[in-house]
Design a protein around this motif. Structure first.
Motif, short mmCIF file in Angstrom:
data_model
loop_
_atom_site.label_atom_id
_atom_site.label_comp_id
_atom_site.label_asym_id
_atom_site.label_seq_id
_atom_site.Cartn_x
_atom_site.Cartn_y
_atom_site.Cartn_z
N UNK A 104 -23.48 11.82 -18.62
CA UNK A 104 -22.88 12.81 -19.51
C UNK A 104 -22.57 12.17 -20.86
N UNK A 105 -22.05 10.94 -20.83
CA UNK A 105 -21.75 10.21 -22.07
C UNK A 105 -23.03 9.97 -22.87
N UNK A 106 -24.12 9.61 -22.19
CA UNK A 106 -25.40 9.43 -22.87
C UNK A 106 -25.87 10.74 -23.49
N UNK A 131 -25.49 14.18 -30.38
CA UNK A 131 -25.01 13.81 -31.71
C UNK A 131 -26.12 13.26 -32.58
N UNK A 132 -26.98 12.43 -32.00
CA UNK A 132 -28.09 11.87 -32.76
C UNK A 132 -29.07 12.96 -33.21
N UNK A 133 -29.39 13.88 -32.30
CA UNK A 133 -30.31 14.97 -32.63
C UNK A 133 -29.70 15.86 -33.72
N UNK A 134 -28.42 16.17 -33.58
CA UNK A 134 -27.76 17.01 -34.59
C UNK A 134 -27.75 16.32 -35.95
N UNK A 135 -27.51 15.02 -35.98
CA UNK A 135 -27.54 14.28 -37.25
C UNK A 135 -28.94 14.30 -37.85
N UNK A 174 -16.73 15.75 -33.28
CA UNK A 174 -17.01 16.57 -32.11
C UNK A 174 -17.39 15.72 -30.90
N UNK A 175 -18.17 14.68 -31.12
CA UNK A 175 -18.54 13.76 -30.04
C UNK A 175 -17.31 13.05 -29.49
N UNK A 176 -16.43 12.67 -30.39
CA UNK A 176 -15.19 12.01 -29.97
C UNK A 176 -14.36 12.94 -29.08
N UNK A 177 -14.23 14.19 -29.50
CA UNK A 177 -13.46 15.16 -28.71
C UNK A 177 -14.12 15.45 -27.37
N UNK A 178 -15.45 15.50 -27.36
CA UNK A 178 -16.16 15.72 -26.10
C UNK A 178 -15.92 14.56 -25.14
N UNK A 179 -15.95 13.33 -25.65
CA UNK A 179 -15.69 12.16 -24.80
C UNK A 179 -14.25 12.14 -24.31
N UNK A 180 -13.33 12.54 -25.17
CA UNK A 180 -11.92 12.60 -24.76
C UNK A 180 -11.73 13.62 -23.64
N UNK A 181 -12.39 14.77 -23.76
CA UNK A 181 -12.32 15.78 -22.72
C UNK A 181 -12.96 15.29 -21.43
N UNK A 182 -14.05 14.58 -21.56
CA UNK A 182 -14.72 14.01 -20.39
C UNK A 182 -13.82 13.02 -19.68
N UNK A 183 -13.16 12.17 -20.45
CA UNK A 183 -12.24 11.19 -19.86
C UNK A 183 -11.05 11.88 -19.21
N UNK A 184 -10.57 12.96 -19.83
CA UNK A 184 -9.44 13.70 -19.26
C UNK A 184 -9.81 14.33 -17.93
N UNK A 185 -10.99 14.93 -17.87
CA UNK A 185 -11.45 15.53 -16.62
C UNK A 185 -11.64 14.46 -15.56
N UNK A 186 -12.22 13.35 -15.98
CA UNK A 186 -12.49 12.27 -15.03
C UNK A 186 -11.21 11.71 -14.43
N UNK A 187 -10.18 11.61 -15.23
CA UNK A 187 -8.93 11.03 -14.75
C UNK A 187 -8.00 12.06 -14.14
N UNK A 188 -8.38 13.34 -14.24
CA UNK A 188 -7.54 14.41 -13.70
C UNK A 188 -7.47 14.32 -12.18
N UNK A 189 -6.27 14.49 -11.68
CA UNK A 189 -6.07 14.56 -10.23
C UNK A 189 -5.34 15.86 -9.94
#
Length: 90
Positions: A25-27, A33-37, A51-66
């Motif tokens: 997902x991170x890849x 992001x590269x394609x959009x640029x 936007x990529x930063x926020x997407x990664x932050x959301x991904x990390x939040x979901x991953x760490x969610x219990x």
């Protein structure tokens, strides 16, 4: 099966999938992001990076969610009632 149970089961499945496929997902976020640029000739590079930063932050939040039941109550407050200053809906 109640709706609440179905939603809890779906959330657990999604969290498990995100944990299992975090690297892919991170890849994907990086590639998007590269394609959009490339497509915008770098005009929106800052916004895309944000936007990529926020997407990664959301991904990390979901991953760490219990589930809430697995989280320790570290604030010392009673979690059975409403928050202070809010009416009790019971």
């Amino acid at each position: 099966m109640a709706l609440k149970d179905m939603l809890a089961k779906a959330r657990a499945a999604a969290t498990g999938a995100v944990t299992q496929h975090h690297a892919k997902i991170d890849q994907g976020i990086t590639k998007i992001g590269e394609v959009a640029n490339t497509k915008t000739a770098g005009r929106y590079e800052d916004q895309i990076a944000k936007g990529s930063h926020h997407a990664r932050a959301g991904l990390d939040k979901i991953r760490s969610d219990r589930p809430d039941s697995a989280r320790p109550n570290t604030d010392g407050l009673d979690t059975d009632g409403p928050a202070p200053g809010t009416p009790d809906p019971r």
